[in-house]
Motif scaffolding. Structure first.
Motif, short mmCIF file in Angstrom:
data_model
loop_
_atom_site.label_atom_id
_atom_site.label_comp_id
_atom_site.label_asym_id
_atom_site.label_seq_id
_atom_site.Cartn_x
_atom_site.Cartn_y
_atom_site.Cartn_z
N GLY A 310 -15.14 2.43 2.31
CA GLY A 310 -15.74 1.55 1.31
C GLY A 310 -15.89 0.14 1.83
N ALA A 311 -16.97 -0.51 1.43
CA ALA A 311 -17.27 -1.85 1.93
C ALA A 311 -16.21 -2.87 1.51
CB ALA A 311 -18.65 -2.29 1.44
N ASP A 312 -15.48 -2.58 0.41
CA ASP A 312 -14.49 -3.54 -0.05
C ASP A 312 -13.28 -3.63 0.87
OD1 ASP A 312 -13.64 -0.97 -0.64
OD2 ASP A 312 -12.66 -1.54 -2.52
N ARG A 313 -13.21 -2.73 1.86
CA ARG A 313 -12.12 -2.79 2.83
C ARG A 313 -12.38 -3.79 3.93
NH1 ARG A 313 -7.31 0.11 1.80
NH2 ARG A 313 -7.81 1.92 0.51
N VAL A 319 -7.27 -7.24 4.53
CA VAL A 319 -6.15 -7.01 5.44
C VAL A 319 -5.72 -5.56 5.27
CG1 VAL A 319 -3.84 -7.71 6.17
CG2 VAL A 319 -5.38 -9.40 5.17
N ASN A 320 -6.04 -4.70 6.24
CA ASN A 320 -5.68 -3.29 6.14
C ASN A 320 -5.91 -2.60 7.48
OD1 ASN A 320 -8.56 -2.09 6.14
ND2 ASN A 320 -8.66 -3.58 4.46
N GLU A 321 -5.48 -1.32 7.55
CA GLU A 321 -5.58 -0.59 8.80
C GLU A 321 -7.00 -0.26 9.19
OE1 GLU A 321 -4.93 2.66 5.64
OE2 GLU A 321 -4.47 0.54 5.96
N TYR A 322 -7.92 -0.25 8.22
CA TYR A 322 -9.31 0.06 8.54
C TYR A 322 -9.96 -1.07 9.34
CZ TYR A 322 -8.67 3.73 5.08
OH TYR A 322 -8.21 4.82 4.39
N VAL A 323 -9.53 -2.30 9.09
CA VAL A 323 -10.04 -3.43 9.87
C VAL A 323 -9.61 -3.29 11.33
CG1 VAL A 323 -9.99 -5.93 10.16
CG2 VAL A 323 -10.10 -4.95 7.86
N GLU A 346 -6.10 -8.08 9.91
CA GLU A 346 -6.67 -9.16 9.11
C GLU A 346 -8.11 -9.45 9.57
OE1 GLU A 346 -5.74 -13.80 7.76
OE2 GLU A 346 -4.37 -12.71 9.08
N TRP A 347 -9.05 -9.34 8.65
CA TRP A 347 -10.45 -9.58 8.97
C TRP A 347 -10.65 -11.00 9.49
CZ3 TRP A 347 -14.82 -6.54 9.01
CH2 TRP A 347 -16.05 -7.20 9.13
N GLY A 348 -11.37 -11.12 10.59
CA GLY A 348 -11.66 -12.43 11.15
C GLY A 348 -13.12 -12.54 11.55
N ALA A 349 -13.49 -13.73 12.00
CA ALA A 349 -14.87 -13.96 12.40
C ALA A 349 -15.28 -13.03 13.54
CB ALA A 349 -15.05 -15.42 12.82
N GLY A 371 -23.14 -7.88 9.40
CA GLY A 371 -21.79 -8.02 9.92
C GLY A 371 -20.72 -7.33 9.12
N ILE A 372 -21.10 -6.61 8.06
CA ILE A 372 -20.15 -5.84 7.25
C ILE A 372 -20.50 -4.37 7.42
CG2 ILE A 372 -19.24 -5.36 4.95
CD1 ILE A 372 -18.53 -8.13 5.95
N PRO A 373 -19.55 -3.52 7.84
CA PRO A 373 -19.89 -2.11 8.07
C PRO A 373 -20.21 -1.38 6.78
CG PRO A 373 -17.53 -2.44 8.28
CD PRO A 373 -18.15 -3.80 8.15
N GLY A 374 -21.27 -0.58 6.81
CA GLY A 374 -21.59 0.34 5.73
C GLY A 374 -21.35 1.76 6.21
N PRO A 375 -21.69 2.75 5.41
CA PRO A 375 -21.42 4.14 5.78
C PRO A 375 -22.07 4.55 7.11
CG PRO A 375 -21.99 3.99 3.46
CD PRO A 375 -22.24 2.64 4.04
N THR A 376 -23.30 4.08 7.37
CA THR A 376 -23.97 4.48 8.61
C THR A 376 -23.32 3.83 9.82
OG1 THR A 376 -26.05 4.72 7.38
CG2 THR A 376 -26.19 4.65 9.77
#
Length: 495
Positions: A310-313, A319-323, A346-349, A371-376
């Protein structure tokens, strides 16, 4: 007041002696190194109190040693490597794939493709060559990524604690400091028993990682040919694909038993935490199946699932393991240059810039490359499909000339406010200085005026290496300092 010899050890092991500095200079170097936005890491000398090393992600190692200590660190060192391959940076020698690689029919001595650092003289003959062969795994307790591989290897040489190999799990690069058929120097003795010289071979590997955060988490050996070459070399010596002392223990945590019988009589992979006579707890709770090249499942926390979370990650504040997993996948697809240190939770630039570069590599524009990952984006990364991120030189990124910047400074500083010369190139540098927190955004106007000069001087004194002082930190760009700024902000520096 104590004075210090100051020197820079470069990736090719040549040394630039910078003269003597005072305690205030060294205190400043320490303070800069602990700032979050500076790609530096401090280590003390293991045997010489007061001596300090600053590891840098550009591959250089800053050395400070009190005046009067027996050996000042400014004697130039000429590497003896004779590699003929193509290195990954100035001064690197990649070992040739020749007969030098084998010692009779025993096994690989020098790994093809590994980067040789140092003169190759680190140990000697094994004490118990009739005992089984083994690999000993360490962690450096330092950042990964960038060119920490070079600076950390130089540090280990300086303190005489060399393994044969240093491995970066972010970039998948391998450095070799000594031949695999001789001993390393990264273990303590167990009484009179020299643990470094135990077995037919004892291939010691320092991995750029922290024991508390196992480097196998989110790491896919199928995508790591560098690590594959390490496994192949170990197998050529008959090292079994097993951990005879069991999986390394979580760190921090209670010590495992360090069985002398298992250590001396069994072949395979050991952690530093398994070696008798030693008290270190590294390398942490590794996924042993991944270490041996398998798909995982050996007890470490599993990597995030392949389904798009999900994009909210992702994005600012996440801040999570998906980042972490996103960053590691981007690094494996050519995005390593965007990270000053290894990807983290932690998401960074850097995550945003690397994601955007991957999206542009697919030919996407506009909101499809935000710059934000989507499903594709996620699917292409987890499956290994799509186009890799091209090298900076191939992307059409801005090319900024040192000569143009010098001309701009000479013309703009004495001219009325707002005067511009080569404004487009100046603006790229100013935007980078703004991102570094050295220039107020309202002064990023394409004019190389006094505020831009002062901001660039601050860059030269701090993040550009800290070795620029006095007239060398005058705010007028040179190629070396500009290249360092370019590497962090996605443009190309030219003479």
């Amino acid at each position: 007041m104590t004075s210090f010899h100051a020197a820079i050890v470069h990736p090719d092991r040549s040394t630039t002696y910078c003269g003597e500095v005072d305690e205030a200079h060294v205190a400043t170097a320490r303070a800069i190194a602990v700032l979050d936005h500076t790609p530096r890491f401090v280590r003390e000398h293991r045997n010489r109190p007061g001596s300090l090393f600053v590891l840098r992600d550009d591959g250089d190692l800053d050395v400070y040693e009190p005046v009067g200590v027996e050996a000042a660190p400014h004697t130039p060192h000429t590497p003896t490597g004779t590699g003929t391959g193509t290195g990954t940076g100035t001064g690197e020698a990649v070992l040739p794939a020749t007969a030098e690689l084998l010692s009779g029919a025993s096994g690989t001595v020098w790994i093809p493709g590994a980067i040789r650092i140092g003169d190759g003289s680190i140990g000697g003959a094994m004490d118990t060559p009739g005992n089984p062969p083994r690999v000993t795994l360490h962690t450096t307790e330092s950042p990964a990524g960038g060119r920490y591989l070079e600076s950390l290897s130089s540090y280990l040489i300086e303190v005489s604690s060399e393994p044969q190999l240093v491995y970066c799990p972010v970039t998948d690069r391998v450095a070799q400091l000594g031949p695999l058929d001789e001993s390393a120097r990264a273990l303590r003795n167990d009484g009179q028993r020299r643990t470094n010289r135990e077995g037919k071979v004892n291939i010691q590997i320092e991995v750029l990682a922290y024991a508390k955060d196992p480097w196998t988490t989110g790491w896919d050996p199928a995508q790591k040919p560098g690590w594959g070459s390490v496994l192949a070399a170990a197998r050529s010596w008959g090292v079994p694909d097993e951990f005879p002392a069991g999986p390394p223990a979580p760190y921090p945590g209670p010590d495992k038993p360090r069985s002398r019988s298992v250590w001396q009589n069994s072949g395979g992979y050991f952690g530093h935490c398994d070696v008798p006579g030693n008290d270190h707890g590294d390398p942490g709770a590794l996924d042993t199946s991944k270490v041996l090249g398998g798909a995982g499942g050996g007890g470490a926390p599993p990597a995030a699932g392949d389904a798009f979370p999900g994009a909210d990650r992702f994005g600012p504040g996440a801040v999570n393991e998906y980042v972490t997993r996103l960053g590691r996948m981007l690094v494996s697809r050519g995005g390593g240059r965007f990270y000053r240190v290894g990807p983290g939770p932690e998401w960074g630039a850097a995550d945003g810039r690397a994601t955007e570069a991957f999206q542009h590599a697919q030919g996407w524009t506009g909101s499809d490359a935000d710059g934000i990952p989507g499903p594709t984006t996620w699917e292409l990364l987890v499956t290994g499909r799509g186009n890799d991120i091209p090298d900076a030189a191939d992307t059409g990124t801005p090319r900024i000339s040192v000569a143009h910047l010098v001309a701009a400074a000479e013309a703009d500083i004495p001219a009325p406010d707002g005067h511009t010369t080569h404004a487009d190139e100046v603006r790229v540098v100013e935007d980078a200085l703004v991102a570094e927190g050295l220039l107020d955004a309202r002064y990023a106007d394409g004019s190389y005026g006094t505020r831009t000069r002062d901001a660039y001087a601050a860059w030269q004194r701090s993040a550009a290496g800290g070795s620029y002082t006095g007239r060398a930190a005058d705010g007028i760009p040179g190629l070396s300092s500009l290249q360092r700024l370019a590497a962090r902000h996605g443009f190309t520096a030219t003479p």
